[in-house]
Design an enzyme around this catalytic site. Structure first.
Site, short mmCIF file in Angstrom:
data_model
loop_
_atom_site.label_atom_id
_atom_site.label_comp_id
_atom_site.label_asym_id
_atom_site.label_seq_id
_atom_site.Cartn_x
_atom_site.Cartn_y
_atom_site.Cartn_z
N ASP A 1 42.40 33.23 35.82
CA ASP A 1 42.48 33.89 37.13
C ASP A 1 41.63 35.15 37.22
O ASP A 1 41.74 35.90 38.20
CB ASP A 1 43.95 34.23 37.44
N ASP A 2 40.77 35.38 36.23
CA ASP A 2 39.95 36.59 36.22
C ASP A 2 38.91 36.57 37.33
O ASP A 2 38.17 35.59 37.50
CB ASP A 2 39.25 36.72 34.86
N VAL A 3 38.84 37.67 38.08
CA VAL A 3 37.90 37.77 39.20
C VAL A 3 36.45 37.70 38.72
O VAL A 3 35.60 37.07 39.36
CB VAL A 3 38.15 39.08 39.99
N TRP B 1 31.14 36.31 31.74
CA TRP B 1 31.29 37.74 32.10
C TRP B 1 29.99 38.48 31.88
O TRP B 1 29.60 39.34 32.68
CB TRP B 1 32.37 38.39 31.24
#
Length: 304
Positions: free
Chosen positions: A258-260, A300
């Protein structure tokens, strides 16, 4: 991992393909980092070692070999000390991980191939200390990365300790017992939410009392069981739990789905006008089984 002592320094032989420069570039992503200092392709960091604190400098000695120098050394010499330092660096740089299988799957994956090629040799730079990792996860909840670094600096410079050397302060992260003895009022000057203050003090108490340890989580030998232990702690949701599991416990299948940032990176790679849904990410991640942590970390890196 092979290492040797030569001329008052430790030489640590790294795995094939390890790229020190790519890892330093990642560590340099914020100018507000307070726990290490990078200059001239060298990184200096204060490390707690038993009853004393060491300041070390890490640089590239030769291709695939790191040199570890002791600066302002006040700790007694000895092989055990050096073994502890080497173990810390191996864990910090995740040098025990064999990434050949990850690169193999990433090379043919439409989402991962760009990042894997661009940042080859990058490791998941870890947070060996459990309390520091959990604190960083709590601080980063629902705020941008820039402000999270500001909160960390305030916490470290208010409640941590430092080694002063050549005009620079090298900070050590506050210990759980220090934070466990604080109140929400004590932390209010740091400008974090009341809830985050409460969560931080609760986690500090658990670790200080020995009710939560790295050994306890690693003994589960299963990412889902370890995640369940962490999410039973107030203020620790699935995102924070998986962040800790990938950065501190080194579970390669930890997956903060669920990391933006993960969503934004996938959106960037695919060129989609919208972020992917959770179900879409789960479909994409079917090919990442066993390497979800590294897949997330490399994606990321496309953003920061």
């Amino acid at each position: 991992m092979f290492w040797e002592e030569i001329d008052d320094k430790i030489l640590l032989h790294t795995p094939s393909g390890f790229n020190f420069s790519n890892n330093l570039q990642y560590l340099s992503r914020s100018t507000n980092e307070c726990l290490f200092h990078i200059q001239d392709n060298k990184i200096r960091k204060a490390i707690p070692l038993g009853t004393c604190n060491l300041l070390i400098e890490i640089s590239e000695y030769k291709d695939q070999i790191l040199a570890i120098n002791f600066i302002n050394d006040t700790c007694p010499d000895g092989k055990n000390r050096n073994e502890e330092i080497v173990a810390y660096i191996i864990e910090w740089f995740d040098l025990n991980a064999d990434l050949q299988e990850f690169y193999k799957l990433a090379s043919t994956d439409p989402i991962l191939s760009q990042a894997a090629q661009k940042f080859e040799g990058l490791r998941i730079m870890g947070i060996p200390d459990l309390f520091e990792a959990m604190t960083w996860g709590i601080l980063g909840q629902q705020i941008n990365l820039t402000y999270a670094y500001t909160l960390k600096r305030r916490l470290v410079e208010t409640y941590g300790h430092s080694i002063h050397f050549e005009g620079h302060d090298y900070w050590l992260f506050p210990t759980p017992d220090t934070i466990a003895n604080l109140t929400v009022h004590d932390l209010s000057g740091l400008k974090m939410t009341v809830k985050k203050c409460e969560y931080l003090i609760d986690v500090a108490n658990l670790i200080h009392k020995g009710l939560l340890t790295k050994e306890m989580l690693l003994a589960e030998n299963d990412v889902k069981r370890a995640e369940k232990i962490l999410t039973q702690i107030r203020g620790i949701g699935p995102w924070t739990a998986n962040y800790v599991l990938m950065r501190c416990l080194r579970f390669p299948s930890a997956f903060p789905i669920d990391d933006v940032g993960l969503h934004n990176a996938i959106k960037q790679v695919t060129g989609s006008p919208t972020k992917p849904t959770r179900n879409e990410i789960m479909q994409l991640a079917q090919h990442w089984t066993g390497w979800e942590a590294y897949a997330t970390f490399y994606l990321w890196r496309l953003l920061y």
